[in-house]
Design a protein around this motif. Structure first.
Motif, PDB file in Angstrom:
ATOM      1  N   ARG A 389       0.821  -1.328   0.017  1.00 49.17           N
ATOM      2  CA  ARG A 389       0.003   0.126   0.010  1.00 49.17           C
ATOM      3  C   ARG A 389       0.825   1.073  -0.148  1.00 49.17           C
ATOM      4  NH1 ARG A 389      -1.969   2.476   4.277  1.00 49.17           N
ATOM      5  NH2 ARG A 389      -3.348   3.994   4.198  1.00 49.17           N
ATOM      6  N   LEU A 393       0.942   4.082  -2.761  1.00 53.89           N
ATOM      7  CA  LEU A 393       0.464   5.558  -2.660  1.00 53.89           C
ATOM      8  C   LEU A 393       1.688   6.411  -3.151  1.00 53.89           C
ATOM      9  CD1 LEU A 393      -1.559   7.024  -1.159  1.00 53.89           C
ATOM     10  CD2 LEU A 393      -0.412   6.712   1.077  1.00 53.89           C
ATOM     11  N   LEU A 394       2.985   6.115  -2.964  1.00 50.35           N
ATOM     12  CA  LEU A 394       3.833   6.806  -3.439  1.00 50.35           C
ATOM     13  C   LEU A 394       4.004   6.969  -4.909  1.00 50.35           C
ATOM     14  CD1 LEU A 394       6.363   8.320  -1.953  1.00 50.35           C
ATOM     15  CD2 LEU A 394       5.120   7.003  -0.504  1.00 50.35           C
ATOM     16  N   ASP A 396       1.413   6.467  -6.748  1.00 51.31           N
ATOM     17  CA  ASP A 396       0.359   7.236  -7.407  1.00 51.31           C
ATOM     18  C   ASP A 396       0.743   8.990  -7.169  1.00 51.31           C
ATOM     19  OD1 ASP A 396      -0.843   5.073  -8.144  1.00 51.31           O
ATOM     20  OD2 ASP A 396      -2.078   5.053  -6.358  1.00 51.31           O
ATOM     21  N   ALA A 397       1.457   9.223  -5.879  1.00 49.63           N
ATOM     22  CA  ALA A 397       1.732  10.551  -5.614  1.00 49.63           C
ATOM     23  C   ALA A 397       2.639  11.068  -6.854  1.00 49.63           C
ATOM     24  CB  ALA A 397       2.174  10.664  -4.265  1.00 49.63           C
ATOM     25  N   SER A 400       0.526  11.749  -9.906  1.00 51.01           N
ATOM     26  CA  SER A 400      -0.095  13.066 -10.047  1.00 51.01           C
ATOM     27  C   SER A 400       0.807  14.105  -9.963  1.00 51.01           C
ATOM     28  CB  SER A 400      -0.970  12.856  -8.667  1.00 51.01           C
ATOM     29  OG  SER A 400      -1.472  14.207  -8.292  1.00 51.01           O
ATOM     30  N   LEU A 401       1.769  14.297  -8.985  1.00 54.33           N
ATOM     31  CA  LEU A 401       2.877  15.516  -9.231  1.00 54.33           C
ATOM     32  C   LEU A 401       3.510  15.483 -10.544  1.00 54.33           C
ATOM     33  CD1 LEU A 401       5.137  15.165  -6.024  1.00 54.33           C
ATOM     34  CD2 LEU A 401       3.507  17.194  -6.613  1.00 54.33           C
ATOM     35  N   GLU A 405       5.015  18.784 -11.907  1.00 50.32           N
ATOM     36  CA  GLU A 405       6.424  18.951 -11.124  1.00 50.32           C
ATOM     37  C   GLU A 405       7.356  17.944 -12.114  1.00 50.32           C
ATOM     38  OE1 GLU A 405       6.778  21.224  -8.776  1.00 50.32           O
ATOM     39  OE2 GLU A 405       4.526  21.877  -8.947  1.00 50.32           O
ATOM     40  N   PHE A 407      10.442  17.438 -11.516  1.00 50.79           N
ATOM     41  CA  PHE A 407      11.555  16.982 -10.619  1.00 50.79           C
ATOM     42  C   PHE A 407      11.101  15.363 -10.436  1.00 50.79           C
ATOM     43  CE2 PHE A 407       8.813  17.789  -6.918  1.00 50.79           C
ATOM     44  CZ  PHE A 407       9.098  16.740  -6.018  1.00 50.79           C
TER      45      PHE A 407
ATOM     46  N   GLU B  31      -4.666  11.178   1.639  1.00 55.86           N
ATOM     47  CA  GLU B  31      -3.480  10.539   2.122  1.00 55.86           C
ATOM     48  C   GLU B  31      -2.434  10.864   0.678  1.00 55.86           C
ATOM     49  OE1 GLU B  31      -4.031   6.382   2.033  1.00 55.86           O
ATOM     50  OE2 GLU B  31      -3.102   6.297   4.187  1.00 55.86           O
ATOM     51  N   LEU B  32      -3.073  10.804  -0.384  1.00 57.98           N
ATOM     52  CA  LEU B  32      -2.460  11.147  -1.761  1.00 57.98           C
ATOM     53  C   LEU B  32      -1.783  12.302  -1.781  1.00 57.98           C
ATOM     54  CD1 LEU B  32      -1.800   9.986  -4.790  1.00 57.98           C
ATOM     55  CD2 LEU B  32      -3.670  11.121  -5.542  1.00 57.98           C
ATOM     56  N   PHE B  33      -2.768  13.497  -1.277  1.00 57.21           N
ATOM     57  CA  PHE B  33      -2.304  14.827  -1.047  1.00 57.21           C
ATOM     58  C   PHE B  33      -1.332  14.939  -0.116  1.00 57.21           C
ATOM     59  CE2 PHE B  33      -2.931  18.426   1.950  1.00 57.21           C
ATOM     60  CZ  PHE B  33      -2.380  19.438   1.065  1.00 57.21           C
ATOM     61  N   VAL B  35       0.908  12.809   0.764  1.00 56.37           N
ATOM     62  CA  VAL B  35       2.196  12.267   0.010  1.00 56.37           C
ATOM     63  C   VAL B  35       2.978  13.237  -0.875  1.00 56.37           C
ATOM     64  CG1 VAL B  35       3.264  10.343  -1.210  1.00 56.37           C
ATOM     65  CG2 VAL B  35       1.637   9.980   0.624  1.00 56.37           C
ATOM     66  N   LYS B  36       2.133  13.949  -1.921  1.00 51.08           N
ATOM     67  CA  LYS B  36       2.501  14.755  -2.581  1.00 51.08           C
ATOM     68  C   LYS B  36       3.123  15.830  -2.018  1.00 51.08           C
ATOM     69  CE  LYS B  36      -0.001  15.968  -6.228  1.00 51.08           C
ATOM     70  NZ  LYS B  36      -1.527  16.391  -7.014  1.00 51.08           N
ATOM     71  N   LEU B  39       6.745  15.007  -0.768  1.00 52.61           N
ATOM     72  CA  LEU B  39       7.671  14.744  -1.535  1.00 52.61           C
ATOM     73  C   LEU B  39       7.990  16.231  -2.196  1.00 52.61           C
ATOM     74  CD1 LEU B  39       6.095  11.819  -3.852  1.00 52.61           C
ATOM     75  CD2 LEU B  39       8.383  11.933  -2.650  1.00 52.61           C
ATOM     76  N   LEU B  40       7.039  17.507  -2.360  1.00 48.21           N
ATOM     77  CA  LEU B  40       7.413  18.696  -2.724  1.00 48.21           C
ATOM     78  C   LEU B  40       8.302  19.227  -1.811  1.00 48.21           C
ATOM     79  CD1 LEU B  40       3.923  19.667  -4.003  1.00 48.21           C
ATOM     80  CD2 LEU B  40       5.985  19.847  -5.153  1.00 48.21           C
ATOM     81  N   ASN B  43      11.675  17.764  -1.637  1.00 42.59           N
ATOM     82  CA  ASN B  43      12.501  18.574  -2.784  1.00 42.59           C
ATOM     83  C   ASN B  43      12.936  19.850  -2.538  1.00 42.59           C
ATOM     84  OD1 ASN B  43      13.648  18.082  -5.492  1.00 42.59           O
ATOM     85  ND2 ASN B  43      12.039  19.654  -6.200  1.00 42.59           N
TER      86      ASN B  43
END
Lengths: 567, 62
Positions: A389, A393-394, A396-397, A400-401, A405, A407, B31-33, B35-36, B39-40, B43
């Motif tokens: 999971r 999640l990572l 999918d993130a 989406s990013l 983005e 990078f 959760e998705l939000f 994690v994004k 990551l931002l 960075n």
């Protein structure tokens, strides 16, 4: 009784040739050979051709009577082409394959990452070339059939293996029944489901991933360039990944991941294949374009290796030695490097030039390479087919990013197959000047190709020998070096001296490369005359010197070639 | 944490912004939000070791 298919495999574009089975009744008498290779796939065929270059005879056993079915290993790397050049088939691959160097990752209809494979003006071959495996096997089979040192026995299946300190005894089944075959050395190149690996009860180490892919060759006319396409998390296959590659003869290869738990047999049914391929074509804007299925199969992403490739008199190579995921073109491309690393050493042992421990260097180098690939492939696999999971999640993130983005883009790029640098190989010279060089290939690295002129590259001048690249502007190689070269050649060591940097042929060298503009010297980090590189028969660097002397040359050659003390 | 800490008004501003954004993302995409966002921020931080310290701190006392 072994009855391989006697009917040609079906294909809408490739004409399979069925060869006569080799029958023991036609060849009476005991069967004892120096080397037997089990499996005439690309790796077994290359191993046989490499051994033949060293003058070593072998018997090549192939269970089937025709080349393998379907595109399978479709992408061949530049390093593979350099190896295939040595065995004489690279020109046919170049003639018929489709070269490329860009990869595209697509998410929600947007290209979120573009991979560009480096292409140096000094390289003869493209970073990648697409060609269906059956064509490559055909070219290799043609080369094998033209080689009097290789006996290819179609329709011969290994049913049992026993071994002692002197060799292996095989029970081989044929369409008219079994016979016994003895060999001093057995090379197991019998593929992912290696029967020999099972017979010796050897276990692969590593992880099996749940990710399963359908791979399908379809004939379709798509107005797209030859570039790798990877689609992530499409609406028609949520959470999963699709890969597409153009192949020669109007064929496209489509690989798509199956949802977890789906039955593979159901997924291979024509209606399932049709629905999914139609959905994929619709997604890329080519709905309704007619297509026809040629071949399909199911594949599981795995990353496993034997911990040792040498088991007494049995030597493992290619998929028989390791199973690697398809992402990153690591299957056959890794296998070619195995075959190349194995063949020269086995040839030296068979000819009595070196003792059997030389083969341990093959195992340590190639197991090390496989483990490095498995580590890298694990990263790709966790992105393509997230195992938990958290990883999902990572992933999918990142998807989406990536739309806004850049990078995160490099996370889409699975590192593709590349030649391993054997930095810690026992073949590397301990007493050379490796650490003093500021440029050029170092210990254990494959050579950097260098363009010398129109249709003339450095690697064209290498063959099955050790190669001493000696950089000099003098008229002759120094006598002391020539004495070492002559002494070891007289003992049977294949060794070629290539002088670099003189307009006139250099006495004592087999070949002279003028290098008028000094480009080769620059690429190899050579600052002055008297420098040298020593390349092994598989071309990897095992020593380099800022200034070469006879003592160090002799030591490096004796070490790398594992020369017998009494030799 | 490190020497670069938020001022109290800054912390309050981040607090409100994060809560509002979580509400805007909705329960299925929270959760998705997050994690994004992580990551931002990672960075921008440009330091995997400091990010690991933050992970370890956030994993405490859940």
């Amino acid at each position: 009784m072994h009855q391989p298919h006697a009917e040609p495999r079906r294909s809408i574009y490739y004409r399979y040739q069925v060869f006569d089975a080799w029958l023991p009744s036609m060849h009476p008498g005991p069967q004892r050979h120096a080397v037997v290779i089990a499996g005439a796939g690309p790796i077994g065929l290359v191993a046989a051709l490499e051994l033949a270059r060293h003058g070593v005879k072998c018997v090549l056993l192939e269970s089937e009577r025709q080349v393998s079915e379907g595109s399978r290993a479709i992408v061949f790397t530049r390093r593979s082409m350099e190896i295939l050049q040595q065995v004489g088939v690279a020109h046919r691959v170049t003639q018929n394959g489709l070269p490329w160097r860009f990869g595209n990752s697509v998410y929600r209809g947007q290209r979120v990452f573009r991979m560009e494979a480096p292409h140096d003006p000094d390289d003869r071959f493209f970073p990648m070339i697409n060609l269906q495996q059956q064509y490559l096997e055909e070219y290799l089979v043609d080369a094998v059939r033209a080689n009097p040192l290789i006996e290819l026995r179609w329709g011969n299946r290994v049913n049992a293996v026993t071994q002692d300190g002197q060799g292996a005894t095989l029970d081989v089944d044929t369409p008219e029944g079994p016979y016994t075959l003895q060999t001093n050395w057995l090379v197991a190149a019998d593929g992912a489901r290696s029967g020999i690996r099972s017979m010796l009860d050897l276990k692969l180490e590593g992880a099996s991933y749940e990710g399963r892919f359908i791979i399908a060759d379809i004939r379709i006319d798509l107005p797209l360039p030859t570039e790798r396409l990877a689609f992530f998390d499409p609406d028609w296959n949520p959470g999963n990944t699709i890969l597409m590659h153009r192949e020669p003869h109007g064929i496209w290869r489509v690989d798509y991941q199956l949802p977890p738990g789906e039955d593979a047999e159901a997924a291979l049914k024509p209606e399932s294949l049709k629905a999914r391929i139609d959905a994929q074509l619709a997604m890329i804007g080519h709905a309704g374009v007619p297509w026809a299925m040629d071949w399909c199969s199911v594949y599981s992403a795995r990353a496993l290796t034997l911990p040792d490739y040498v088991h007494g008199r049995v030597l493992f190579t290619g998929d028989a030695a390791h199973l690697l995921p398809i992402f990153g073109v690591r299957g056959a491309n890794t296998g070619f490097q195995d075959a190349q690393a194995l063949a020269w050493r086995l040839a030296f042992v068979v000819k009595g030039l070196a003792a059997a421990p030389l083969l341990a260097g093959y195992s340590s180098e190639r197991v090390g390479a496989a483990r490095e690939i498995i580590d890298e492939a694990g990263k790709s696999t966790r992105f393509m087919t997230p195992p938990t999971r958290g990883f999902r999640l990572l992933r999918d993130a990142v998807l989406s990013l990536s739309l806004s983005e850049p990078f995160v883009g490099p996370l889409y790029h699975w590192r593709t197959s590349r030649p391993h640098e054997y930095r810690d190989s026992p073949a590397n010279s301990a007493g050379d000047d490796n650490a003093l060089f500021q440029a050029g290939p170092g210990h254990g690295a494959p050579p950097q190709n260098v363009r010398l002129g129109a249709d003339d590259h450095l690697l064209d001048h290498l063959d099955h020998c050790f190669a001493l690249l000696y950089f000099t502007e003098d008229a002759a190689v120094p006598d002391a070096l020539t004495e070492v070269v002559n002494e070891l050649r007289a003992k049977g060591l294949p060794l070629r001296v290539i002088a670099v940097g003189s307009a006139q042929p250099v006495a004592g060298a087999d070949d002279t490369l003028a290098d008028a503009d000094g480009h080769l010297r620059v690429r190899y980090g050579v600052l002055a005359s008297g420098a040298a590189y020593l390349l092994r028969p598989d071309q990897h660097v095992c020593a380099r010197w800022m200034g070469l002397d006879a003592t160090r040359l002799r030591a490096a050659l004796v070490n790398a070639a594992g020369l017998n003390k009494e030799v | 944490m490190g020497p670069n800490t938020l001022s109290i008004p800054g912390l309050e501003q981040v607090y409100d912004a994060l809560a509002t954004a979580i509400d805007a993302a909705g329960p299925e995409k929270t959760e998705l939000f997050l994690v994004k966002l992580a990551l931002l921020n990672a960075n921008a931080l440009a330091d995997p070791a400091v990010f690991q310290v933050h992970i370890d701190a956030a994993l405490k006392d859940l």
